[in-house]
Design a protein around this motif. Sequence first.
Motif, PDB file in Angstrom:
ATOM      1  N   VAL A  14      -2.016  -9.504  18.433  1.00 17.69           N
ATOM      2  CA  VAL A  14      -2.796  -8.574  19.088  1.00 17.69           C
ATOM      3  C   VAL A  14      -3.705  -8.289  17.983  1.00 17.69           C
ATOM      4  O   VAL A  14      -5.106  -8.293  17.937  1.00 17.69           O
ATOM      5  N   LEU A  15      -3.120  -7.858  16.878  1.00 16.53           N
ATOM      6  CA  LEU A  15      -4.086  -7.437  15.629  1.00 16.53           C
ATOM      7  C   LEU A  15      -5.070  -8.490  15.190  1.00 16.53           C
ATOM      8  O   LEU A  15      -6.178  -8.196  14.706  1.00 16.53           O
ATOM      9  N   GLU A  16      -4.437  -9.709  15.174  1.00 19.96           N
ATOM     10  CA  GLU A  16      -5.576 -10.610  14.738  1.00 19.96           C
ATOM     11  C   GLU A  16      -6.665 -11.081  15.578  1.00 19.96           C
ATOM     12  O   GLU A  16      -7.743 -11.353  15.438  1.00 19.96           O
ATOM     13  N   ASN A  17      -6.516 -10.753  16.958  1.00 25.98           N
ATOM     14  CA  ASN A  17      -7.450 -10.979  17.940  1.00 25.98           C
ATOM     15  C   ASN A  17      -8.434  -9.708  17.718  1.00 25.98           C
ATOM     16  O   ASN A  17      -9.758  -9.904  17.710  1.00 25.98           O
ATOM     17  N   VAL A  18      -7.915  -8.534  17.513  1.00 33.86           N
ATOM     18  CA  VAL A  18      -8.965  -7.257  17.084  1.00 33.86           C
ATOM     19  C   VAL A  18      -9.664  -7.780  16.069  1.00 33.86           C
ATOM     20  O   VAL A  18     -10.754  -7.408  15.772  1.00 33.86           O
ATOM     21  N   ARG A  19      -8.948  -8.187  14.718  1.00 31.76           N
ATOM     22  CA  ARG A  19      -9.456  -8.342  13.455  1.00 31.76           C
ATOM     23  C   ARG A  19     -10.746  -9.614  13.582  1.00 31.76           C
ATOM     24  O   ARG A  19     -11.835  -9.355  13.051  1.00 31.76           O
ATOM     25  N   GLN A  20     -10.728 -10.625  14.451  1.00 32.75           N
ATOM     26  CA  GLN A  20     -11.535 -11.446  14.507  1.00 32.75           C
ATOM     27  C   GLN A  20     -12.559 -10.884  15.359  1.00 32.75           C
ATOM     28  O   GLN A  20     -13.910 -11.164  14.883  1.00 32.75           O
ATOM     29  N   LEU A  21     -12.735  -9.927  16.276  1.00 37.91           N
ATOM     30  CA  LEU A  21     -13.610  -9.592  17.058  1.00 37.91           C
ATOM     31  C   LEU A  21     -14.421  -8.575  16.270  1.00 37.91           C
ATOM     32  O   LEU A  21     -15.562  -8.738  16.280  1.00 37.91           O
TER      33      LEU A  21
ATOM     34  N   ASP B 295     -18.467  -9.027  14.727  1.00 34.61           N
ATOM     35  CA  ASP B 295     -19.589  -7.810  14.835  1.00 34.61           C
ATOM     36  C   ASP B 295     -19.820  -7.148  13.521  1.00 34.61           C
ATOM     37  O   ASP B 295     -20.939  -6.384  13.550  1.00 34.61           O
ATOM     38  N   GLY B 296     -19.124  -7.173  12.597  1.00 33.76           N
ATOM     39  CA  GLY B 296     -19.094  -5.914  11.410  1.00 33.76           C
ATOM     40  C   GLY B 296     -20.130  -6.349  10.081  1.00 33.76           C
ATOM     41  O   GLY B 296     -20.638  -5.662   9.546  1.00 33.76           O
ATOM     42  N   GLY B 297     -20.563  -7.654  10.041  1.00 39.58           N
ATOM     43  CA  GLY B 297     -21.367  -8.242   8.853  1.00 39.58           C
ATOM     44  C   GLY B 297     -20.535  -8.526   7.604  1.00 39.58           C
ATOM     45  O   GLY B 297     -19.126  -8.220   7.843  1.00 39.58           O
ATOM     46  N   GLU B 298     -21.254  -8.779   6.751  1.00 45.82           N
ATOM     47  CA  GLU B 298     -20.571  -9.135   5.452  1.00 45.82           C
ATOM     48  C   GLU B 298     -20.074  -7.949   4.702  1.00 45.82           C
ATOM     49  O   GLU B 298     -19.372  -8.071   3.840  1.00 45.82           O
ATOM     50  N   CYS B 299     -20.649  -6.753   5.112  1.00 39.81           N
ATOM     51  CA  CYS B 299     -20.411  -5.609   4.036  1.00 39.81           C
ATOM     52  C   CYS B 299     -18.994  -4.814   4.702  1.00 39.81           C
ATOM     53  O   CYS B 299     -18.388  -3.987   4.188  1.00 39.81           O
ATOM     54  N   LEU B 300     -18.458  -5.451   5.672  1.00 31.32           N
ATOM     55  CA  LEU B 300     -17.197  -4.804   6.435  1.00 31.32           C
ATOM     56  C   LEU B 300     -16.130  -5.746   6.103  1.00 31.32           C
ATOM     57  O   LEU B 300     -16.116  -7.010   6.260  1.00 31.32           O
ATOM     58  N   HIS B 301     -15.014  -5.226   5.027  1.00 29.75           N
ATOM     59  CA  HIS B 301     -13.873  -6.020   4.754  1.00 29.75           C
ATOM     60  C   HIS B 301     -12.635  -5.456   5.521  1.00 29.75           C
ATOM     61  O   HIS B 301     -12.208  -4.150   5.551  1.00 29.75           O
ATOM     62  N   ILE B 302     -12.037  -6.358   6.043  1.00 31.93           N
ATOM     63  CA  ILE B 302     -10.758  -5.933   7.025  1.00 31.93           C
ATOM     64  C   ILE B 302      -9.726  -6.696   6.157  1.00 31.93           C
ATOM     65  O   ILE B 302      -9.694  -8.055   5.922  1.00 31.93           O
ATOM     66  N   HIS B 303      -8.640  -5.909   5.881  1.00 31.39           N
ATOM     67  CA  HIS B 303      -7.607  -6.273   4.855  1.00 31.39           C
ATOM     68  C   HIS B 303      -6.169  -6.346   5.827  1.00 31.39           C
ATOM     69  O   HIS B 303      -6.153  -5.382   6.591  1.00 31.39           O
TER      70      HIS B 303
ATOM     71  N   ILE C 228      -9.912   1.942  18.373  1.00 28.48           N
ATOM     72  CA  ILE C 228      -9.638   2.644  16.946  1.00 28.48           C
ATOM     73  C   ILE C 228     -10.519   1.818  15.833  1.00 28.48           C
ATOM     74  O   ILE C 228     -11.137   2.377  15.413  1.00 28.48           O
ATOM     75  N   VAL C 229     -10.208   0.582  15.875  1.00 26.62           N
ATOM     76  CA  VAL C 229     -10.780   0.002  14.808  1.00 26.62           C
ATOM     77  C   VAL C 229     -12.421  -0.294  15.166  1.00 26.62           C
ATOM     78  O   VAL C 229     -12.880  -0.083  13.917  1.00 26.62           O
ATOM     79  N   SER C 230     -12.797  -0.239  16.044  1.00 31.39           N
ATOM     80  CA  SER C 230     -14.298  -0.060  16.438  1.00 31.39           C
ATOM     81  C   SER C 230     -14.925   0.969  15.794  1.00 31.39           C
ATOM     82  O   SER C 230     -16.096   1.364  15.255  1.00 31.39           O
ATOM     83  N   ASN C 231     -14.083   2.188  16.120  1.00 31.39           N
ATOM     84  CA  ASN C 231     -14.774   3.525  15.799  1.00 31.39           C
ATOM     85  C   ASN C 231     -14.708   3.671  14.226  1.00 31.39           C
ATOM     86  O   ASN C 231     -15.672   4.060  13.575  1.00 31.39           O
ATOM     87  N   ALA C 232     -13.692   2.937  13.384  1.00 31.81           N
ATOM     88  CA  ALA C 232     -13.858   2.817  12.181  1.00 31.81           C
ATOM     89  C   ALA C 232     -15.047   1.962  11.546  1.00 31.81           C
ATOM     90  O   ALA C 232     -15.741   2.502  10.610  1.00 31.81           O
ATOM     91  N   ALA C 233     -15.059   0.949  12.202  1.00 35.78           N
ATOM     92  CA  ALA C 233     -16.444   0.151  11.668  1.00 35.78           C
ATOM     93  C   ALA C 233     -17.490   0.821  11.856  1.00 35.78           C
ATOM     94  O   ALA C 233     -18.501   0.651  11.119  1.00 35.78           O
ATOM     95  N   GLN C 234     -17.716   1.429  13.010  1.00 38.22           N
ATOM     96  CA  GLN C 234     -18.873   2.225  13.242  1.00 38.22           C
ATOM     97  C   GLN C 234     -19.111   3.349  12.557  1.00 38.22           C
ATOM     98  O   GLN C 234     -20.292   4.032  12.220  1.00 38.22           O
TER      99      GLN C 234
END
Length: 357
Positions: free
Chosen positions: A210-217, A221-229, A253-259
């Motif tokens: 589930v987390l991997e699906n979210v990470r890929q999505l 959309d986040g661009g190169e400046c967003l780093h997901i660990h 929740i992750v979308s809110n963080a990215a925004q």
Amino acid sequence: MASTRTVIVTVEFSSLIVDNLVTAIVLLDEQLTIHYVNPAAEQLLACSKRRLDQTRLSDILQHSSLELNLLPAILHSGQGLADSDVTFVIDGRPHRLELNASPLSWQRDLLILLELKPIDQQRRISQELNQHAQQQAAKELVRGLAHEIKNPLGGLRGAAQLLEKTLPDPSYTEYTQMIIAQADRLRNLVDRLLGPQRPGTRHDGNIHAVLENVRQLISLDGGECLHIHRDYDPSLPDFTMDPEQLEQAILNIVSNAAQALHPHGGGNITLKTRTAHQAVIHGQRHRVAAKIDIIDDGPGIPRDIQDTLFYPMVTGREGGTGLGLSIAQNLIDQHQGKIEVVSWPGHTKFTLYLPIK
């Protein structure tokens, strides 16, 4: 006849009392330099008395919800300062404290007597109970409003369709189509407010998938400046879930963080999983639970909305609808789980607990 014994309170005996208090005691001068701490303060500040001596309080705290420059002011006013809910971040860990500061005269020196009483556990229990009660109240309110809004919307849409069929000039259909489109938009908004009310299809699933699906999505959309660990615990077992619902909750929740990171040129989001033992969720103890942390290094959540963050329409982002977290909480609640959040500038962490049966 029983004899009475007078206890002579000496300086040594007074020191013994202070050393055995569970309340942290700190003595500061006007520059907020530490001159004394008791053992409870050593434990709270995560440092020995010897190392704390002559250290400035601001050098120890990574963040304080209280303006520290208010403390020296009490030496001039002669009036104490009290705050029932202060957050100190020490060594990367937030501590919720009840704070009392008093002026103290010792020989020729004026000092600040700081009393710090931890309230983390009480606050956590109180927040969980309030959050659950608020969620139920919000659900009932939104359901009632949805019923009152959807009925006239249906009539409005139907009337616009009938009107469109009787218009003598086809160019007027532009206006009826506008009415229909706006009615549909409001209906969709109400449906989003309600969110999924019934459990979906449950089966054993892997939370990391589930987390991997979210990470890929989010990565797309986040661009190169967003780093997901990723910091996953491979020993975390599969458990009964609705993967689609959990994906939607975590994605919100992750979308809110990215925004939140986007206006600041990007940043870091960490997805972390661990096994939590003897987790208490809504007053019930679970032997094993999945613990999922979503951590970002953004600007933090404004303190004035932290207690009402999961209410519908509450948002700290310009242009936000305030529905994402309300829907996420609803979906996690359907899994008998809970969400906790701690935030200060540079650090926000949402923690999801999901029982493993």
